[in-house]
Scaffold this motif. Structure first.
Motif, PDB file in Angstrom:
ATOM      1  N   PRO A  73       0.808  -1.226   0.000  1.00 44.85           N
ATOM      2  CA  PRO A  73       0.000   0.000   0.000  1.00 44.85           C
ATOM      3  C   PRO A  73       0.837   1.271   0.000  1.00 44.85           C
ATOM      4  O   PRO A  73       1.970   1.287   0.475  1.00 44.85           O
ATOM      5  CB  PRO A  73      -0.782  -0.113   1.313  1.00 44.85           C
ATOM      6  CG  PRO A  73       0.116  -0.898   2.206  1.00 44.85           C
ATOM      7  CD  PRO A  73       0.819  -1.881   1.301  1.00 44.85           C
ATOM      8  N   ARG A  82      -4.349   0.844  -1.578  1.00 48.18           N
ATOM      9  CA  ARG A  82      -3.633  -0.231  -2.246  1.00 48.18           C
ATOM     10  C   ARG A  82      -4.252  -0.512  -3.598  1.00 48.18           C
ATOM     11  O   ARG A  82      -5.466  -0.592  -3.736  1.00 48.18           O
ATOM     12  CB  ARG A  82      -3.686  -1.487  -1.369  1.00 48.18           C
ATOM     13  CG  ARG A  82      -2.830  -2.625  -1.814  1.00 48.18           C
ATOM     14  CD  ARG A  82      -2.797  -3.718  -0.760  1.00 48.18           C
ATOM     15  NE  ARG A  82      -4.105  -4.119  -0.305  1.00 48.18           N
ATOM     16  CZ  ARG A  82      -4.879  -5.014  -0.936  1.00 48.18           C
ATOM     17  NH1 ARG A  82      -4.461  -5.586  -2.036  1.00 48.18           N
ATOM     18  NH2 ARG A  82      -6.061  -5.321  -0.456  1.00 48.18           N
ATOM     19  N   GLU A 127      -6.956  -2.418   5.483  1.00 49.15           N
ATOM     20  CA  GLU A 127      -5.665  -2.093   4.894  1.00 49.15           C
ATOM     21  C   GLU A 127      -4.587  -1.783   5.928  1.00 49.15           C
ATOM     22  O   GLU A 127      -3.402  -1.838   5.629  1.00 49.15           O
ATOM     23  CB  GLU A 127      -5.802  -0.923   3.923  1.00 49.15           C
ATOM     24  CG  GLU A 127      -6.733  -1.185   2.770  1.00 49.15           C
ATOM     25  CD  GLU A 127      -6.300  -2.350   1.886  1.00 49.15           C
ATOM     26  OE1 GLU A 127      -5.080  -2.538   1.692  1.00 49.15           O
ATOM     27  OE2 GLU A 127      -7.176  -3.068   1.402  1.00 49.15           O
TER      28      GLU A 127
END
Length: 158
Positions: A36, A123, A149
């Protein structure tokens, strides 16, 4: 006189606001995993200018679509001041990170008061997430946990 000099140096060397932000990038079980992009920043709780602590992005990607092109996907950080940051910024920007826990130093010159530390991740082929942690300076331990995430996000006293 020597004792006074040592005392003053000790106060300067260890400010009351010294602390660490720990950001956890979780290991996700997905078919196509991309590291990410992450931005971390701090701002006064009552509002005011944001101060970027870290930005992790594809620093090596060059050409027609450089890594900075996708920083706008970190929407909240981008609006709070990311778009005006000149990258690569020494001590702030760096490459994306693999799953794990990473420490980011908090600014030593934070004045006493209430702040909010934000960590945002986006991401490719994935999602977005923003985790916010209220912070009081002098620093007291505080934490929050992401749901997708981001994993644990914590602020600890050195």
């Amino acid at each position: 006189m020597r004792k006074s000099l040592i005392l003053v140096a000790g106060v300067v060397a260890s400010p009351a606001s010294a602390g660490t932000l720990t950001v956890t990038v979780p290991r996700l079980s997905v078919a196509e995993y991309h590291k990410p992009y992450v931005a971390a920043w701090i701002e006064p709780a009552a509002g005011g200018p944001a101060r970027t602590l870290a930005v992790w992005y594809d620093v090596k990607k060059k050409g027609n679509e450089p890594g900075t092109k996708w920083l706008a996907d970190l929407r909240t950080w981008w609006r709070k001041g990311g778009r005006s940051l000149n990258l690569a910024a020494d001590g702030v920007s760096g490459a994306t990170r693999a799953p794990g826990a990473y420490r980011i130093p908090l600014p030593a010159d934070l004045r006493p008061g209430a702040y909010v530390v934000h960590v945002e991740a986006a991401r490719e082929s994935g999602g977005r997430e923003l985790v916010s942690v209220p912070l009081s300076v002098p620093v007291r331990d505080a934490s929050a946990t992401g749901r997708s995430e981001l994993g644990a996000v914590s602020v600890t006293v050195r």
